[in-house]
Motif scaffolding. Structure first.
Motif, PDB file in Angstrom:
ATOM      1  N   ILE A 157      35.059  40.767  57.583  1.00  0.00           N
ATOM      2  CA  ILE A 157      34.330  41.120  56.472  1.00  0.00           C
ATOM      3  C   ILE A 157      35.262  40.755  55.285  1.00  0.00           C
ATOM      4  O   ILE A 157      36.109  41.625  54.941  1.00  0.00           O
ATOM      5  CB  ILE A 157      33.572  42.583  56.470  1.00  0.00           C
ATOM      6  CG1 ILE A 157      32.801  42.756  57.889  1.00  0.00           C
ATOM      7  CG2 ILE A 157      32.920  42.828  55.443  1.00  0.00           C
ATOM      8  CD1 ILE A 157      31.566  42.183  58.129  1.00  0.00           C
ATOM      9  N   LYS A 158      34.902  39.929  54.488  1.00  0.00           N
ATOM     10  CA  LYS A 158      35.430  39.643  53.236  1.00  0.00           C
ATOM     11  C   LYS A 158      35.221  40.758  52.185  1.00  0.00           C
ATOM     12  O   LYS A 158      34.144  41.457  52.092  1.00  0.00           O
ATOM     13  CB  LYS A 158      34.951  38.418  52.736  1.00  0.00           C
ATOM     14  CG  LYS A 158      34.977  37.174  53.338  1.00  0.00           C
ATOM     15  CD  LYS A 158      34.377  36.087  52.807  1.00  0.00           C
ATOM     16  CE  LYS A 158      34.413  34.794  53.494  1.00  0.00           C
ATOM     17  NZ  LYS A 158      33.808  33.622  53.207  1.00  0.00           N
ATOM     18  N   ALA A 159      36.179  40.947  51.134  1.00  0.00           N
ATOM     19  CA  ALA A 159      36.310  42.016  50.351  1.00  0.00           C
ATOM     20  C   ALA A 159      35.107  42.003  49.621  1.00  0.00           C
ATOM     21  O   ALA A 159      34.511  43.109  49.239  1.00  0.00           O
ATOM     22  CB  ALA A 159      37.685  41.982  49.241  1.00  0.00           C
ATOM     23  N   GLU A 160      34.663  40.842  49.156  1.00  0.00           N
ATOM     24  CA  GLU A 160      33.361  40.795  48.238  1.00  0.00           C
ATOM     25  C   GLU A 160      32.230  41.067  49.047  1.00  0.00           C
ATOM     26  O   GLU A 160      31.139  41.421  48.271  1.00  0.00           O
ATOM     27  CB  GLU A 160      33.450  39.076  47.669  1.00  0.00           C
ATOM     28  CG  GLU A 160      33.120  38.201  48.558  1.00  0.00           C
ATOM     29  CD  GLU A 160      34.704  37.685  49.021  1.00  0.00           C
ATOM     30  OE1 GLU A 160      34.378  36.189  49.586  1.00  0.00           O
ATOM     31  OE2 GLU A 160      35.473  38.534  48.999  1.00  0.00           O
ATOM     32  N   GLU A 161      32.236  41.043  50.335  1.00  0.00           N
ATOM     33  CA  GLU A 161      30.970  41.329  50.792  1.00  0.00           C
ATOM     34  C   GLU A 161      30.947  42.741  51.291  1.00  0.00           C
ATOM     35  O   GLU A 161      29.515  43.219  51.738  1.00  0.00           O
ATOM     36  CB  GLU A 161      31.198  40.610  52.503  1.00  0.00           C
ATOM     37  CG  GLU A 161      30.965  39.080  52.449  1.00  0.00           C
ATOM     38  CD  GLU A 161      31.032  38.509  53.739  1.00  0.00           C
ATOM     39  OE1 GLU A 161      30.018  37.800  54.129  1.00  0.00           O
ATOM     40  OE2 GLU A 161      32.144  38.964  54.617  1.00  0.00           O
ATOM     41  N   VAL A 162      31.962  43.643  51.198  1.00  0.00           N
ATOM     42  CA  VAL A 162      32.017  45.061  51.495  1.00  0.00           C
ATOM     43  C   VAL A 162      30.761  46.028  50.915  1.00  0.00           C
ATOM     44  O   VAL A 162      30.749  45.766  49.668  1.00  0.00           O
ATOM     45  CB  VAL A 162      33.109  45.785  51.463  1.00  0.00           C
ATOM     46  CG1 VAL A 162      33.182  47.277  51.559  1.00  0.00           C
ATOM     47  CG2 VAL A 162      34.229  45.073  52.064  1.00  0.00           C
ATOM     48  N   PRO A 163      29.561  46.291  51.251  1.00  0.00           N
ATOM     49  CA  PRO A 163      28.652  47.072  50.547  1.00  0.00           C
ATOM     50  C   PRO A 163      29.135  48.247  50.067  1.00  0.00           C
ATOM     51  O   PRO A 163      29.903  49.125  50.591  1.00  0.00           O
ATOM     52  CB  PRO A 163      27.640  47.345  52.023  1.00  0.00           C
ATOM     53  CG  PRO A 163      28.441  47.447  53.126  1.00  0.00           C
ATOM     54  CD  PRO A 163      29.596  46.280  52.763  1.00  0.00           C
ATOM     55  N   THR A 164      28.369  48.480  49.026  1.00  0.00           N
ATOM     56  CA  THR A 164      28.826  49.643  48.129  1.00  0.00           C
ATOM     57  C   THR A 164      27.546  50.862  48.039  1.00  0.00           C
ATOM     58  O   THR A 164      27.833  51.870  47.485  1.00  0.00           O
ATOM     59  CB  THR A 164      29.217  49.453  46.661  1.00  0.00           C
ATOM     60  OG1 THR A 164      28.258  48.766  46.080  1.00  0.00           O
ATOM     61  CG2 THR A 164      30.276  48.640  46.829  1.00  0.00           C
ATOM     62  N   THR A 165      26.600  50.344  48.710  1.00  0.00           N
ATOM     63  CA  THR A 165      25.393  51.482  48.573  1.00  0.00           C
ATOM     64  C   THR A 165      24.717  51.119  50.187  1.00  0.00           C
ATOM     65  O   THR A 165      24.939  50.141  50.878  1.00  0.00           O
ATOM     66  CB  THR A 165      24.256  51.176  47.655  1.00  0.00           C
ATOM     67  OG1 THR A 165      23.650  49.968  47.805  1.00  0.00           O
ATOM     68  CG2 THR A 165      24.930  51.102  45.970  1.00  0.00           C
ATOM     69  N   HIS A 166      24.075  52.108  50.434  1.00  0.00           N
ATOM     70  CA  HIS A 166      22.931  51.837  51.798  1.00  0.00           C
ATOM     71  C   HIS A 166      22.195  50.817  51.631  1.00  0.00           C
ATOM     72  O   HIS A 166      22.096  50.019  52.715  1.00  0.00           O
ATOM     73  CB  HIS A 166      22.445  53.136  51.978  1.00  0.00           C
ATOM     74  CG  HIS A 166      23.189  54.440  52.135  1.00  0.00           C
ATOM     75  ND1 HIS A 166      23.858  55.183  51.319  1.00  0.00           N
ATOM     76  CD2 HIS A 166      23.928  54.996  53.407  1.00  0.00           C
ATOM     77  CE1 HIS A 166      24.441  56.110  51.631  1.00  0.00           C
ATOM     78  NE2 HIS A 166      24.479  56.186  53.055  1.00  0.00           N
TER      79      HIS A 166
END
Length: 365
Positions: A157-166
């Motif tokens: 999972i690339k850093a820019e892909e990491v989700p920050t909300t549900h």
């Protein structure tokens, strides 16, 4: 916490240099003038029996600190999963046999259910230092401050892909269903008491919860009863993402495992607090009071946060692994789960079964 059930009676006799100088400080400052009577009575009892879901390895520093401060009072520490703890304690109370003096459980709802029927009323001298939401009837106390987090495989999972909300997690999965097919994991809410409680709290904090859940499960969801199993499978790449994982365990694992990443959702972050209470029938009542007060004290909470990696429910400990540190990091997104009777709503059989039915329909499980 949700490993194969086991019991471990632990009495720690070797004290690290971390605790040197604590032995003589038997009555903390600002405690009641007659507190020495509790200390003396506890030494006559000689031990305190703890029933807990907290891993023995994590609890050991707290046990060491307690025994160093109160020499002559040994800790018998019984580490078991939440279902076993609940069933065993009820059975022993019904039979009138020996049982734990103190219950300390991460399953907040089932712990409070036990407390309603079996907890002794005991107002700890530390109560003024605790958040109001963490104290129920001067009988049950929240002892930690543990956010529920997302975990992900850092290689896949690339850093820019990491989700920050549900919703962002659901959107990421929807963007490539083939990639995430059977690669998303969370608790099986029928087998994990903590998983069930967190799912209920999700629904209380998000009016669109079941729609979001349906999106998260769109590519197929893998459910587990064990936190450790979820972390292992995400780290190995067998799964790519997990959610509603206890941040305390995830952060500890991530420190040593570069394959595991941790993300805190910013729309809302549920915060669990391990619930402790003293039983009305505690055979070692005075030793139990010492343990409870120590667990809630600045000294005990410092050890909990900085040695056991379980965030402190106080805001005055060393470092930032406490309420104040978490608030600076996550602000208003933090949603502590209160230690109150609202926890019991979905333990009613009809509501529990209805919720599980809706959860299964949304996840396809």
């Amino acid at each position: 916490m949700f490993r194969r059930p086991r019991l471990a009676a632990v009495s720690v006799a070797v004290f690290s240099t971390f605790f040197i100088g604590t032995v003589s400080a038997q009555v903390p400052d600002n405690y009641p003038a007659d507190y020495q009577q509790i200390v003396d009575a506890a030494k006559k009892e000689g031990k305190v029996i703890i029933y807990s879901t907290t891993d023995t390895k994590a609890a050991n520093p707290v046990i060491q600190g307690f025994e160093a401060m109160y020499p002559g009072v040994k800790v018998e520490y019984n580490d078991m999963n939440s279902t076993e703890l609940y069933s065993r304690y009820i059975s022993e109370q019904a039979s009138g046999g020996n049982s734990g003096d103190v219950i300390w459980s991460s399953s907040m709802d089932s712990a409070l259910k036990l407390a309603v029927d079996y907890a002794m009323t005991y107002k700890s001298p530390e109560v003024a230092n605790l958040p109001k939401w963490s104290v129920w009837n001067d009988a049950a106390y929240g002892t930690t401050y543990e956010p529920a987090v997302f975990i992900y495989n850092t290689r896949l999972i690339k850093a820019e892909e990491v989700p920050t909300t549900h919703p962002a997690l659901a959107k990421l999965i929807d963007s490539d269903l083939a990639r995430f097919k059977n690669k998303v994991t969370t608790y099986d809410i029928e087998k994990s008491a903590v998983g069930f409680m967190l799912a209920v709290q999700d629904s209380r904090n998000d009016p669109n919860y079941f729609d979001v859940l349906k999106g998260i499960a769109k590519a197929g969801m893998v459910v587990q009863s064990s936190t450790g199993t979820m972390m292992e499978r995400v780290s190995s790449g067998e799964n790519l993402i997990g959610y509603n994982v206890l941040g305390s365990y995830a952060e500890t694992r991530a420190k040593k495992d570069p394959g595991l990443g941790v993300a805190y959702p910013t729309d809302y972050t549920l915060v669990l607090s391990r619930v402790a209470f003293i039983g009305k029938t505690a055979k070692n009542e005075n030793a139990a009071k010492l343990w409870m007060d120590y667990l809630l004290s600045k000294r005990g909470q410092n050890i909990l946060a900085n040695k056991a990696d379980l965030a402190s429910v106080r805001n005055d400990i060393d470092g930032d692994n406490d309420v104040d540190g978490m608030t600076k990091k996550l602000g208003d997104s933090l949603k502590p789960i209160p230690v109150d009777k609202s926890l019991l709503d979905y333990l009613q059989q009809d509501k529990r079964l209805e919720f599980i039915k809706d959860w299964r329909a949304a996840t396809g499980k």
